[in-house]
Design an enzyme around this catalytic site. Structure first.
Site, PDB file in Angstrom:
ATOM      1  N   THR A 272      11.097   9.578 -12.647  1.00  0.00           N
ATOM      2  CA  THR A 272      10.473   8.616 -13.434  1.00  0.00           C
ATOM      3  C   THR A 272       9.768   7.532 -12.827  1.00  0.00           C
ATOM      4  OG1 THR A 272      12.736   7.678 -13.788  1.00  0.00           O
ATOM      5  CG2 THR A 272      11.743   9.425 -15.489  1.00  0.00           C
TER       6      THR A 272
ATOM      7  N   LYS B 191       5.395  22.099 -10.951  1.00  0.00           N
ATOM      8  CA  LYS B 191       6.422  21.684 -11.462  1.00  0.00           C
ATOM      9  C   LYS B 191       6.910  21.898 -13.115  1.00  0.00           C
ATOM     10  CE  LYS B 191      10.087  18.012 -12.040  1.00  0.00           C
ATOM     11  NZ  LYS B 191      10.333  16.533 -11.774  1.00  0.00           N
TER      12      LYS B 191
ATOM     13  N   GLY C  50       0.866  -1.026   0.204  1.00  0.00           N
ATOM     14  CA  GLY C  50       0.019   0.006   0.012  1.00  0.00           C
ATOM     15  C   GLY C  50       0.891   1.388  -0.193  1.00  0.00           C
TER      16      GLY C  50
ATOM     17  N   LEU D  38       8.436  -0.192  -7.014  1.00  0.00           N
ATOM     18  CA  LEU D  38       9.814  -0.579  -6.633  1.00  0.00           C
ATOM     19  C   LEU D  38      10.013  -2.059  -6.591  1.00  0.00           C
ATOM     20  CD1 LEU D  38      10.508   1.898  -3.627  1.00  0.00           C
ATOM     21  CD2 LEU D  38      11.352   2.087  -6.051  1.00  0.00           C
TER      22      LEU D  38
ATOM     23  N   ILE E  24       7.310   7.173 -10.583  1.00  0.00           N
ATOM     24  CA  ILE E  24       5.742   7.348 -10.399  1.00  0.00           C
ATOM     25  C   ILE E  24       5.358   7.006 -11.742  1.00  0.00           C
ATOM     26  CG2 ILE E  24       3.743   8.439  -9.841  1.00  0.00           C
ATOM     27  CD1 ILE E  24       5.730   9.635  -7.575  1.00  0.00           C
TER      28      ILE E  24
HETATM   29  C1  FAD Z   1      15.742   8.362  -2.654  1.00  0.00           C
HETATM   30  C2  FAD Z   1      14.358   7.995  -3.607  1.00  0.00           C
HETATM   31  C3  FAD Z   1      13.870   9.058  -3.999  1.00  0.00           C
HETATM   32  C4  FAD Z   1      12.763   8.893  -4.845  1.00  0.00           C
HETATM   33  N1  FAD Z   1      12.254  10.132  -5.482  1.00  0.00           N
HETATM   34  C5  FAD Z   1      10.936   9.984  -6.363  1.00  0.00           C
HETATM   35  C6  FAD Z   1      10.678  11.102  -7.217  1.00  0.00           C
HETATM   36  O1  FAD Z   1      11.075  12.147  -6.989  1.00  0.00           O
HETATM   37  N2  FAD Z   1       9.680  10.777  -8.089  1.00  0.00           N
HETATM   38  C7  FAD Z   1       9.274   9.542  -8.399  1.00  0.00           C
HETATM   39  O2  FAD Z   1       8.397   9.550  -9.307  1.00  0.00           O
HETATM   40  N3  FAD Z   1       9.812   8.517  -7.749  1.00  0.00           N
HETATM   41  C8  FAD Z   1      10.750   8.612  -6.669  1.00  0.00           C
HETATM   42  N4  FAD Z   1      11.222   7.543  -6.083  1.00  0.00           N
HETATM   43  C9  FAD Z   1      10.489   6.465  -6.163  1.00  0.00           C
HETATM   44  C10 FAD Z   1       9.336   6.217  -5.160  1.00  0.00           C
HETATM   45  O3  FAD Z   1       9.495   6.646  -4.056  1.00  0.00           O
HETATM   46  C11 FAD Z   1       8.678   5.043  -5.651  1.00  0.00           C
HETATM   47  O4  FAD Z   1       8.238   4.637  -6.945  1.00  0.00           O
HETATM   48  C12 FAD Z   1       7.250   4.912  -4.962  1.00  0.00           C
HETATM   49  O5  FAD Z   1       7.229   5.325  -3.786  1.00  0.00           O
HETATM   50  C13 FAD Z   1       6.747   3.578  -4.908  1.00  0.00           C
HETATM   51  O6  FAD Z   1       7.013   2.779  -3.896  1.00  0.00           O
HETATM   52  P1  FAD Z   1       6.304   1.404  -3.708  1.00  0.00           P
HETATM   53  O7  FAD Z   1       4.637   1.489  -3.335  1.00  0.00           O
HETATM   54  O8  FAD Z   1       6.628   0.566  -4.833  1.00  0.00           O
HETATM   55  O9  FAD Z   1       7.029   0.694  -2.381  1.00  0.00           O
HETATM   56  P2  FAD Z   1       6.863   0.994  -0.911  1.00  0.00           P
HETATM   57  O10 FAD Z   1       6.507   2.465  -0.657  1.00  0.00           O
HETATM   58  O11 FAD Z   1       8.117   0.559  -0.200  1.00  0.00           O
HETATM   59  O12 FAD Z   1       5.614   0.036  -0.728  1.00  0.00           O
HETATM   60  C14 FAD Z   1       5.518  -1.205  -0.224  1.00  0.00           C
HETATM   61  C15 FAD Z   1       4.339  -1.606   0.534  1.00  0.00           C
HETATM   62  O13 FAD Z   1       4.504  -3.122   0.731  1.00  0.00           O
HETATM   63  C16 FAD Z   1       4.078  -3.401   1.777  1.00  0.00           C
HETATM   64  N5  FAD Z   1       4.572  -4.662   2.234  1.00  0.00           N
HETATM   65  C17 FAD Z   1       5.879  -4.976   2.091  1.00  0.00           C
HETATM   66  N6  FAD Z   1       6.298  -6.159   2.562  1.00  0.00           N
HETATM   67  C18 FAD Z   1       5.011  -6.575   3.232  1.00  0.00           C
HETATM   68  C19 FAD Z   1       4.310  -7.845   3.909  1.00  0.00           C
HETATM   69  N7  FAD Z   1       5.165  -8.722   4.056  1.00  0.00           N
HETATM   70  N8  FAD Z   1       3.291  -7.704   4.313  1.00  0.00           N
HETATM   71  C20 FAD Z   1       2.420  -6.686   4.073  1.00  0.00           C
HETATM   72  N9  FAD Z   1       2.641  -5.594   3.243  1.00  0.00           N
HETATM   73  C21 FAD Z   1       3.973  -5.531   3.085  1.00  0.00           C
HETATM   74  C22 FAD Z   1       4.383  -2.090   2.801  1.00  0.00           C
HETATM   75  O14 FAD Z   1       3.747  -2.147   3.835  1.00  0.00           O
HETATM   76  C23 FAD Z   1       3.988  -0.801   1.937  1.00  0.00           C
HETATM   77  O15 FAD Z   1       2.810  -0.626   1.915  1.00  0.00           O
HETATM   78  C24 FAD Z   1      12.256   7.846  -5.360  1.00  0.00           C
HETATM   79  C25 FAD Z   1      12.824   6.611  -4.537  1.00  0.00           C
HETATM   80  C26 FAD Z   1      13.860   6.639  -3.720  1.00  0.00           C
HETATM   81  C27 FAD Z   1      14.490   5.669  -3.199  1.00  0.00           C
END
Ligand code: FAD
Length: 497
Positions: free
Chosen positions: A343, A79, A14, A332, A345
């Protein structure tokens, strides 16, 4: 013969990826499938990712979300592009603006005339010929509604990542998405097919599904830890592998652009929101250590720090396959190219729309899966090359990190683009789904100081004509920007949280 239809979609995670997926699928599929999302408050989200690119507006439009609603809810700002400070050489700055550069003449883009006339001292810095860039430098904003050249403006948003997730969650839940809180401790697979059948939570509950979307973040709970899909590591071209993020107090004016400042072993971002500035230092652990990186970050904030710096580690690259069996990885879990051009998002968004356009039935036809993976690979590789170009095309060699970047070998797909650009400043898109347009490549390559010859057809026009043509562009843009309201005013009047 048609196979059984998918009945339930289970989203694991989430974060931004999970809630973007839940919001869009629930909107487009209009109740056709049962959609569930499992997330764990205990594990939490990565909590960064606050700068976007213009395509997010299409995503919001599809969701039926307005600018006003979203920016108020996420304390966001507009932006117009990204300022790159000290990237070409120390003391230099350029902006990669969204939107158009000037106007074409004959069949030629304006940068062709600029290359010739600037070398002769008869043109100003390239920044003066793109309306997004001139408006950004003046801290002015328009949403592009108006006659030319104002209509050439294009824009994206900065927003609070945590608030954006909550905002989308409200939309998704309102359309029937079921949120299940709990930590997944086991993944159950069908013994014959190896497909994921269900995830088991710490409290014993099981959540089943036909199609699983893995949005579990870097760990890739399903795609990697369960199905064993490996990772293509691109760190030889993208040497940054760590980041420290810290918010600080806002300072006026509210700049309508992201700033990226090159540091000795990486770079620092600055993202202005309504209530705070997001900052982060992205660096290479091979060239600096965590304490030195934190010192650099904390010494270079515009306002008082509002927290301790938060560390994030990552490996730049992508999953070998982002769809395997009945699991599709988004966010991710599918890969990560460092945040230089905001890029990630966008990749979430295109991944979701690709799921929709290739939505499977229970046969999970390998041809459908292969096409999904082909498109994802191609999209990732194009973005990767664009980001690498920022590091490769530089005049900096003043630290071991920059010397490495300047002299590293790059993928052939990028090298051939750089060779063509050096020969005649030409750029062509190579496939339909490629994200960055000619305007982006031109601004970045010229901004980074590439040594490029102009297209020989420029000589069809006399020097005086070329200089006059560029002067006209500059004056028309400057005049239009003078009439635009300030970004601060626009936010205060219409978008204040
Ligand atoms: C340093 C940095 C800067 C960034 N800046 C940008 C930016 O400016 N613009 C941009 O587009 N993107 C940026 N990104 C990328 C962006 O942060 C991610 O693409 C975005 O936040 C999506 O993350 P996610 O939802 O894939 O993962 P996460 O936010 O890590 O979410 C993972 C989810 O999985 C759940 N989960 C994991 N394991 C379990 C489990 N065992 N049981 C239940 N739930 C679980 C967690 O609770 C969480 O809800 C950046 C990334 C980094 C590292």
């Amino acid at each position: 013969m048609t196979a059984q239809p998918v009945q339930t979609i289970t989203i694991v995670g989430g974060g931004t990826a999970g809630w973007m997926t839940a919001a869009m699928l629930s909107k487009l599929f209009m109740g056709r499938y049962a959609i569930r999302l499992v997330e764990s408050d205990e594990i939490g989200i990565i909590g960064v990712g606050e700068a976007t690119i213009p395509a997010i507006r299409t995503f919001n439009e599809l969701l039926g979300i307005s600018d006003v609603e979203m920016l108020k809810a996420t304390k966001g700002t507009f932006k117009l592009g990204i300022e790159f400070v000290d990237w070409r050489e120390k003391g230099h700055s350029y902006i990669h603006g969204f939107g158009k550069i000037g106007i074409d003449r004959l069949w030629l883009r304006p940068h062709q005339f600029w290359l010739k006339m600037h070398a002769k001292g008869a043109a100003r810095d390239f920044d003066h010929y793109a309306i997004n860039v001139v408006a950004a430098r003046a801290n002015r904003f328009s949403d592009g509604r108006g006659p030319k050249p104002v209509s050439d403006i294009d824009f994206a948003y900065h927003f609070d990542a945590a608030l954006y997730g909550q905002f989308l969650r409200r939309h998704a839940e309102a359309r029937g998405v079921e949120r299940i809180e709990g930590r997944i401790i086991e993944v159950r697979q069908n013994p014959e097919s190896g497909h994921v059948a269900a995830v088991r939570l710490a409290d014993g509950r099981e959540v089943a599904g036909d199609l699983f979307i893995d949005c579990s973040g870097q760990r890739g709970l399903l795609i990697n830890q369960t199905l064993g899909i490996g990772f293509e590591d691109w760190s030889r071209w993208l040497p940054c592998d760590r980041a420290l993020a810290v918010p600080c107090e806002s300072v006026a004016p509210l700049t309508p652009y992201t700033r990226s400042t090159a540091r000795d072993a990486g770079w620092q971002w600055r993202i202005p929101l309504q209530h705070r500035i997001g900052n982060g230092h992205v660096y290479s652990s091979a060239y600096t250590d965590d304490q030195a990186a934190a010192d650099v970050l904390m010494a270079n904030l515009n306002g008082k720090a509002l927290a301790e710096p938060r560390p994030v580690r990552f490996t730049p690259g992508k999953r070998v396959k982002t769809w395997e069996k009945n699991v599709i990885a988004i966010g991710l879990a599918s890969g990560f190219l460092e945040p230089l051009e905001s890029t990630s998002i966008h990749l979430i968004q295109t991944g979701i729309l690709r799921i929709v356009s290739l939505f499977p039935d229970m046969a999970f036809d390998p041809a459908v899966v292969a096409e999904y993976n082909r498109q994802t690979d191609s999209e990732y590789a194009d973005i990767r090359d664009f980001i690498i170009a920022h590091y490769k095309v530089t005049q900096r060699e003043d630290t071991p990190f920059w010397a490495y970047c300047r002299h590293m070998d790059v993928p052939d797909s990028l090298q051939s683009r750089l060779d063509l650009f050096k020969s005649s400043a030409r750029f062509f898109k190579r496939n339909e789904i490629e994200l960055f347009r000619e305007e982006s490549w031109v601004q970045v390559l010229i901004g980074q100081g590439i040594d490029a010859r102009y297209d020989p057809s420029v000589d069809l026009m006399s020097d005086a004509e070329s200089a006059g043509f560029l002067k006209d562009i500059e004056e028309v843009i400057a005049d239009a920007v003078r009439r635009l309201p300030s970004h601060d005013d626009v936010i205060a009047r219409h978008f204040k949280a």
